[in-house]
Design a protein around this motif. Structure first.
Motif, PDB file in Angstrom:
ATOM      1  N   TRP A 100       5.623   4.705  -4.926  1.00 20.96           N
ATOM      2  CA  TRP A 100       5.161   3.467  -4.816  1.00 20.96           C
ATOM      3  C   TRP A 100       5.350   3.167  -3.499  1.00 20.96           C
ATOM      4  O   TRP A 100       5.480   2.175  -3.803  1.00 20.96           O
ATOM      5  N   ASP A 101       5.839   3.971  -2.214  1.00 23.75           N
ATOM      6  CA  ASP A 101       5.825   3.263  -1.003  1.00 23.75           C
ATOM      7  C   ASP A 101       4.670   2.944  -0.641  1.00 23.75           C
ATOM      8  O   ASP A 101       3.869   4.008  -0.293  1.00 23.75           O
ATOM      9  N   PHE A 102       4.186   1.705  -0.368  1.00 20.40           N
ATOM     10  CA  PHE A 102       2.887   1.480   0.262  1.00 20.40           C
ATOM     11  C   PHE A 102       2.973   1.106   1.824  1.00 20.40           C
ATOM     12  O   PHE A 102       2.272   0.611   2.275  1.00 20.40           O
ATOM     13  N   SER A 103       4.168   0.960   2.126  1.00 23.61           N
ATOM     14  CA  SER A 103       4.116   0.812   3.816  1.00 23.61           C
ATOM     15  C   SER A 103       3.154   1.214   4.203  1.00 23.61           C
ATOM     16  O   SER A 103       2.939   0.805   5.949  1.00 23.61           O
ATOM     17  N   TRP A 104       2.287   2.768   4.469  1.00 20.10           N
ATOM     18  CA  TRP A 104       2.108   2.614   5.436  1.00 20.10           C
ATOM     19  C   TRP A 104       0.564   1.997   5.441  1.00 20.10           C
ATOM     20  O   TRP A 104      -0.487   2.012   6.201  1.00 20.10           O
ATOM     21  N   LEU A 105       0.249   0.696   4.944  1.00 14.47           N
ATOM     22  CA  LEU A 105      -0.903   0.329   4.786  1.00 14.47           C
ATOM     23  C   LEU A 105      -0.604  -1.614   4.966  1.00 14.47           C
ATOM     24  O   LEU A 105      -0.530  -2.019   6.115  1.00 14.47           O
ATOM     25  N   ASP A 106       1.279  -1.690   6.648  1.00 11.24           N
ATOM     26  CA  ASP A 106       1.959  -2.237   6.730  1.00 11.24           C
ATOM     27  C   ASP A 106       0.839  -2.651   8.145  1.00 11.24           C
ATOM     28  O   ASP A 106       0.175  -2.120   8.646  1.00 11.24           O
ATOM     29  N   GLY A 107       0.417  -4.113   8.357  1.00 15.70           N
ATOM     30  CA  GLY A 107      -0.372  -4.399   9.203  1.00 15.70           C
ATOM     31  C   GLY A 107      -2.038  -4.028   9.316  1.00 15.70           C
ATOM     32  O   GLY A 107      -2.788  -4.156  10.060  1.00 15.70           O
ATOM     33  N   ARG A 108      -2.973  -3.630   7.506  1.00  8.86           N
ATOM     34  CA  ARG A 108      -4.314  -3.055   7.194  1.00  8.86           C
ATOM     35  C   ARG A 108      -4.427  -3.732   6.482  1.00  8.86           C
ATOM     36  O   ARG A 108      -5.397  -3.675   5.981  1.00  8.86           O
ATOM     37  N   ALA A 109      -3.370  -4.462   5.496  1.00  9.20           N
ATOM     38  CA  ALA A 109      -3.764  -5.076   4.816  1.00  9.20           C
ATOM     39  C   ALA A 109      -2.676  -5.654   3.884  1.00  9.20           C
ATOM     40  O   ALA A 109      -1.744  -5.769   3.939  1.00  9.20           O
ATOM     41  N   THR A 110      -2.805  -7.055   3.159  1.00  7.80           N
ATOM     42  CA  THR A 110      -1.858  -8.241   2.309  1.00  7.80           C
ATOM     43  C   THR A 110      -1.659  -7.494   1.094  1.00  7.80           C
ATOM     44  O   THR A 110      -3.459  -7.928   0.748  1.00  7.80           O
ATOM     45  N   GLU A 111      -0.875  -8.237   0.765  1.00  7.79           N
ATOM     46  CA  GLU A 111      -0.798  -8.958  -0.896  1.00  7.79           C
ATOM     47  C   GLU A 111       0.709  -9.630  -1.248  1.00  7.79           C
ATOM     48  O   GLU A 111       1.189  -9.205  -0.825  1.00  7.79           O
ATOM     49  N   GLN A 112      -0.167 -11.324  -1.557  1.00 10.67           N
ATOM     50  CA  GLN A 112       0.219 -11.913  -2.294  1.00 10.67           C
ATOM     51  C   GLN A 112       1.437 -11.263  -2.956  1.00 10.67           C
ATOM     52  O   GLN A 112       1.138 -10.467  -3.659  1.00 10.67           O
ATOM     53  N   ARG A 113       2.945 -12.116  -2.840  1.00  3.45           N
ATOM     54  CA  ARG A 113       4.345 -11.388  -4.365  1.00  3.45           C
ATOM     55  C   ARG A 113       3.755 -12.820  -4.675  1.00  3.45           C
ATOM     56  O   ARG A 113       3.753 -13.993  -4.835  1.00  3.45           O
ATOM     57  N   PRO A 114       4.062 -12.305  -6.599  1.00  4.68           N
ATOM     58  CA  PRO A 114       4.481 -13.414  -7.456  1.00  4.68           C
ATOM     59  C   PRO A 114       5.756 -13.797  -7.196  1.00  4.68           C
ATOM     60  O   PRO A 114       6.309 -13.520  -6.134  1.00  4.68           O
ATOM     61  N   SER A 115       5.421 -15.682  -7.606  1.00  2.83           N
ATOM     62  CA  SER A 115       6.754 -16.537  -7.004  1.00  2.83           C
ATOM     63  C   SER A 115       7.687 -16.034  -7.567  1.00  2.83           C
ATOM     64  O   SER A 115       9.197 -16.263  -7.410  1.00  2.83           O
ATOM     65  N   TRP A 116       7.920 -15.068  -9.040  1.00  2.00           N
ATOM     66  CA  TRP A 116       9.138 -15.081  -9.816  1.00  2.00           C
ATOM     67  C   TRP A 116      10.282 -13.610  -9.462  1.00  2.00           C
ATOM     68  O   TRP A 116      11.308 -13.575  -9.045  1.00  2.00           O
ATOM     69  N   GLY A 117       9.554 -12.599  -8.448  1.00  2.00           N
ATOM     70  CA  GLY A 117      10.602 -11.459  -7.322  1.00  2.00           C
ATOM     71  C   GLY A 117      10.761 -10.428  -8.581  1.00  2.00           C
ATOM     72  O   GLY A 117      12.280 -11.110  -8.743  1.00  2.00           O
TER      73      GLY A 117
END
Length: 253
Positions: A19-36
């Motif tokens: 579940w490492d999505f670092s391949w998408l760095d610079g190619r896609a973004t997803e806003q993170r939930p506020s709760w952390g």
């Protein structure tokens, strides 16, 4: 400007285990939930003696919780490539990594764990979660909510019916948890902006999150992918919205 063929070739050859999505760095973004979630997970783990992380993927979220693990820390995973990756990452830290079947039951006795956690389970097994929790124990998780990234899903599959849009609705999950004997003490839902900056990012995402477009292959959807490539090139990022739900439920003491 990279060609359609080049982007496809690169995305098809990228590894998708874990579940490492670092391949998408610079190619896609997803806003993170506020709760952390990961930060809160670390806080919960620090206060218990026995914990279980369900559907841990490659173990990245659990490993990154920056927590001192409890004396008994167990993680489960069903997909063999992820299971191997999780074992390599978590076992050196004293975590027992266990193969989980595709359907209930969980391979544990009753009332073993003070805390059961999960990030993005495919479908929570509420009866099993309740069974393995000790009285007074807690289920703490971040779920994928209803109609998550459906702008992208429906781009490939076409319009989905109201019942499909309703799946994973927080009200339904609350009812299922309570039917299993748990009391939901916190539940929060947020919709979060996603942007895909090239068609390769879309291909990688759908190869990794395989349930979004079941049976997805480049060959099956080549025409739609080419149209999407042209759309992104001419108009900018493809925008969708992720749906996330924070859930905390307790088993009565």
């Amino acid at each position: 400007m990279r060609s359609f063929a080049e982007l496809v070739r690169e995305a098809e050859s990228a590894p998708v285990e874990g579940w490492d999505f670092s391949w998408l760095d610079g190619r896609a973004t997803e806003q993170r939930p506020s709760w952390g979630y990961q930060r809160l997970l670390g806080q919960r783990l620090a206060g218990v003696d026995a914990a279980l992380d369900l559907e841990t993927g490659g173990g990245e979220v659990l490993a990154g919780a920056r927590a001192t693990f409890p004396p008994l820390m167990v993680a489960t995973e069903s997909w063999p490539p992820n299971l191997a990756k999780a074992a390599g990452l978590l076992r050196p830290r004293g975590v027992h990594v266990v193969a989980q079947g595709e359907s209930p039951p969980l391979p544990f006795a009753e009332a073993v764990f003070d805390l059961v956690t999960s990030r993005h389970p495919v479908a929570p097994w509420w009866d099993e979660i309740s069974r393995v929790l000790r009285p007074g124990g807690t289920y703490f998780a971040q779920h994928v909510g209803p109609a998550s990234a459906f702008e992208l899903v429906e781009y490939f599959l076409g319009p989905l019916d109201r019942r499909t849009h309703r799946l994973r609705h927080p009200d339904d999950e609350r009812a299922a948890a309570e039917a299993a004997g748990l009391r939901v003490v916190d539940q929060r839902h947020e919709r979060l902006r996603m942007e895909f900056f090239d068609v390769g990012a879309v291909i990688y995402f759908l190869r990794k999150v395989v349930w979004m477009v079941p049976g997805f292959t480049v060959e099956t959807y080549r025409d739609r992918l080419r149209e999407l490539h042209d759309q992104i090139t001419e108009r900018g990022p493809f925008v969708a919205h992720a749906s996330r739900v924070l859930v905390e439920a307790r088993k009565p003491a």
